[in-house]
Scaffold this active site. Structure first.
Site, PDB file in Angstrom:
ATOM      1  CG  ASP A   1       1.592   3.528  10.104  1.00 13.37           C
ATOM      2  OD1 ASP A   1       1.788   4.420   9.309  1.00 13.37           O
ATOM      3  OD2 ASP A   1       1.690   2.469   9.851  1.00 13.37           O
ATOM      4  CG  ASP A   2       0.039   7.141   8.298  1.00 15.52           C
ATOM      5  OD1 ASP A   2       0.993   6.937   7.887  1.00 15.52           O
ATOM      6  OD2 ASP A   2      -0.945   6.559   7.645  1.00 15.52           O
TER       7      ASP A   2
ATOM      8  CB  CYS B   1       4.425   2.479   5.470  1.00 19.83           C
ATOM      9  SG  CYS B   1       2.723   3.393   5.781  1.00 19.83           S
TER      10      CYS B   1
ATOM     11  NE  ARG C   1       6.289   1.785   8.760  1.00 15.54           N
ATOM     12  CZ  ARG C   1       5.640   1.621   9.873  1.00 15.54           C
ATOM     13  NH1 ARG C   1       6.434   0.802  10.877  1.00 15.54           N
ATOM     14  NH2 ARG C   1       4.872   2.387  10.153  1.00 15.54           N
TER      15      ARG C   1
ATOM     16  CE  LYS D   1       3.003  -0.155   8.344  1.00 12.18           C
ATOM     17  NZ  LYS D   1       2.298   1.078   7.928  1.00 12.18           N
TER      18      LYS D   1
ATOM     19  CG  HIS E   1       4.594  -1.957   5.270  1.00 14.23           C
ATOM     20  ND1 HIS E   1       3.559  -0.929   5.274  1.00 14.23           N
ATOM     21  CD2 HIS E   1       4.405  -2.392   4.098  1.00 14.23           C
ATOM     22  CE1 HIS E   1       2.954  -0.876   4.210  1.00 14.23           C
ATOM     23  NE2 HIS E   1       3.468  -1.890   3.409  1.00 14.23           N
TER      24      HIS E   1
ATOM     25  CB  SER F   1      -0.561  -0.951   6.408  1.00 15.73           C
ATOM     26  OG  SER F   1       0.358  -0.169   6.232  1.00 15.73           O
TER      27      SER F   1
ATOM     28  CG  HIS G   1      -1.760   3.390   8.281  1.00 19.53           C
ATOM     29  ND1 HIS G   1      -3.089   2.848   7.548  1.00 19.53           N
ATOM     30  CD2 HIS G   1      -1.006   3.429   7.388  1.00 19.53           C
ATOM     31  CE1 HIS G   1      -2.824   2.712   6.521  1.00 19.53           C
ATOM     32  NE2 HIS G   1      -1.657   3.030   6.167  1.00 19.53           N
TER      33      HIS G   1
ATOM     34  CG  ASP H   1       5.102   5.744   9.041  1.00 21.64           C
ATOM     35  OD1 ASP H   1       4.681   6.574   9.626  1.00 21.64           O
ATOM     36  OD2 ASP H   1       4.745   4.764   8.671  1.00 21.64           O
ATOM     37  CG  ASN H   2       4.122   8.389   6.629  1.00 23.13           C
ATOM     38  OD1 ASN H   2       4.497   7.019   6.294  1.00 23.13           O
ATOM     39  ND2 ASN H   2       3.080   8.752   6.812  1.00 23.13           N
TER      40      ASN H   2
ATOM     41  CE  LYS I   1       0.343   7.033   4.266  1.00 23.47           C
ATOM     42  NZ  LYS I   1      -0.495   5.978   4.608  1.00 23.47           N
TER      43      LYS I   1
END
Length: 462
Positions: free
Chosen positions: A31-32, A71, A75, A129, A131, A154, A220, A292-293, A307
């Site tokens: 994540d991130d 996010c 996803r 996670k 989301h 998150s 994240h 994810d990003n 992001k």
């Protein structure tokens, strides 16, 4: 083509996937995490020996994209093989991503990668996670996963959020299947607990084909790591963290735990790979690591952006894929590929059917990964929320404003950092890419599907 590919692979000492042996698939999705947040992608601020080893034993994908720079839509694209706008998941109901007690979620009528593989006899598990909606109808167990352990969104969607007065977030739930088993789980232990469940899932299902999805909540913000990975943190930082007031989280100080958080993710990857080896299924398991990003805390260099942005740094991800004996080791592949491609690619390898009653934007990229063929994508489209913001065709990338007017043009081969805008010097190229933007905007407007909504949503609680 298959016979030719088989000969090529044979000469390289590799083999085609056996028709009778369905491979296992593992997607590790952080994540991130930024493009430079791996050692094998040039990161000096992190230590990732196990992922670097994975790259040495597999392939680095240097033009691998997610379908959104935040996010929820990212996803949704991974799960469905579709651009988020096509399935009305480009935003939350009234925010850029889904929030606690959100009325909106991924439509249960969508067919996820987990459901596709279940149709071919796969056991499916997700740990981490989600989301994509926190209401009962939207949870992973309703979207094709046999097992689920994790958080519904998150971990900063929580009362300690800096904008809590605006959002009024409830306590964070931890779920087992559809049931909330804890409130406010210790965020320091999230990576470790997710990893332990992933390892157990592999051991429990080693004798049947499985799909394992490990979407880590970290890195994240705010950043956390378990005690074994905090040993090299300075006493000054530890003292500041020890003085965090009740209900208050020191985000800026926690940003300094980035190296530790990435080290624990690297440990997690190692635990998963070691388990595959010890259980004797390493050679029959495809593992892909990506995020994810782009980064909020980490680094994306040499890319521009982070992001939330549609510059390369927001959507091009440091990605490693490994399948011993089936994919060549120590290779770098710069062909354009995306997370949306995983659904049709896994389906092909598993002998499953890709949904034929709807448009799927992803493509089968197995020939690109295993046979050095070119990308099947003529163009790739960048969205920021519902706005179609850019398009890449080959080496060229065109940015446009919300009205669709071209604003920037870059040659990504010559200028991967998007530093020199050459729009004025290349009007013909700009017009060609603009036609792609216009055609896609029309097509996706005509061929989109709705998200799902529930009445009277309530935050999850124990």
């Amino acid at each position: 083509m298959n016979r030719l590919l088989a000969v090529i692979l044979l000469l390289a000492g590799l083999t085609m996937p056996a028709e009778s042996a369905k491979p296992n698939f593992i997607v590790i999705f952080t994540d991130d995490q930024g493009y430079a947040d791996l050692g094998c992608f040039g990161g000096k601020h992190v230590s990732t020996p196990r992922i670097d080893q994975m790259a040495a034993e597999g392939i680095k994908l240097t033009s691998f994209y997610v379908a959104a720079p935040v996010c929820t839509p990212s996803r949704a694209a991974l799960m469905t093989g579709c651009y988020p706008k096509r399935i009305d998941m480009a935003t939350g109901s009234n925010f850029g991503v889904l929030l606690a007690g959100d009325t909106k979620g991924l439509n249960p009528d969508e067919i996820t990668i987990a459901e596709v593989l279940k149709s071919a006899g796969y056991k499916t598990g997700m740990f981490g996670k989600w989301h994509l909606g926190d209401q009962p109808d939207f949870l992973p167990t309703r979207q094709g996963f046999d097992e689920y352990f994790g958080i519904p969104y998150s971990h900063d969607i929580h009362p300690f959020h800096p904008a809590q007065q605006r959002h009024n977030f409830p306590a964070l739930p931890l779920l087992e299947g559809d049931d909330v088993i804890e409130m406010d789980p210790d965020a320091n232990l999230l990576t470790r607990r997710v990893t332990e469940r992933a390892v157990s899932f592999i051991k429990d299902n080693k004798n049947q084909p499985f799909f394992l999805y490990v979407p880590h909540p970290i890195p994240h913000r705010p950043l956390y790591a378990s005690e074994p990975f905090m040993q090299d943190v300075s006493p000054a930082i530890k003292a500041k963290l020890a003085n965090e007031s009740e209900g208050i989280v020191d985000y800026k100080t926690r940003d300094k735990l980035f190296r530790q958080a990435i080290s624990e993710i690297d440990w997690s990857v190692g635990q998963i790979l070691d388990t595959l080896n010890s259980e004797g299924i390493d050679d029959n398991t495809l593992v892909i690591f990506t995020s994810d990003n782009g980064p909020a805390v980490g680094k994306a260099n040499p890319l521009r952006g982070k992001k939330g942005q549609t510059y390369e740094g927001g959507m091009r991800e440091a990605t490693v894929i490994r399948w011993p004996g089936k994919l060549a080791a120590g290779m770098v592949n710069d062909q354009l590929m995306t997370t949306m491609d995983l659904l049709p690619t896994f389906a092909k390898l598993a002998g499953a059917e890709v949904p034929g009653d709807r448009i799927i934007d992803g493509k089968d990229i197995w020939p690109v990964l295993s046979g050095n063929e070119e990308t099947p994508h003529e163009a790739f489209f960048y969205h920021k929320g519902n706005q179609l913001a850019a398009v890449r065709c080959g080496e060229w990338k065109l940015h446009a404003n919300p009205d669709g007017k071209p604003t920037e043009l870059y040659n990504l081969t010559m200028d991967i950092g998007e530093k020199t805008n050459v729009l004025k010097e290349n009007p013909k190229i700009a017009r060609r890419l603009k036609r792609h933007l216009d055609a896609f905007a029309t097509e996706i407007g005509q061929n989109s599907r709705p998200a799902a909504f529930v009445d009277n949503p309530k935050p999850l609680s124990k």
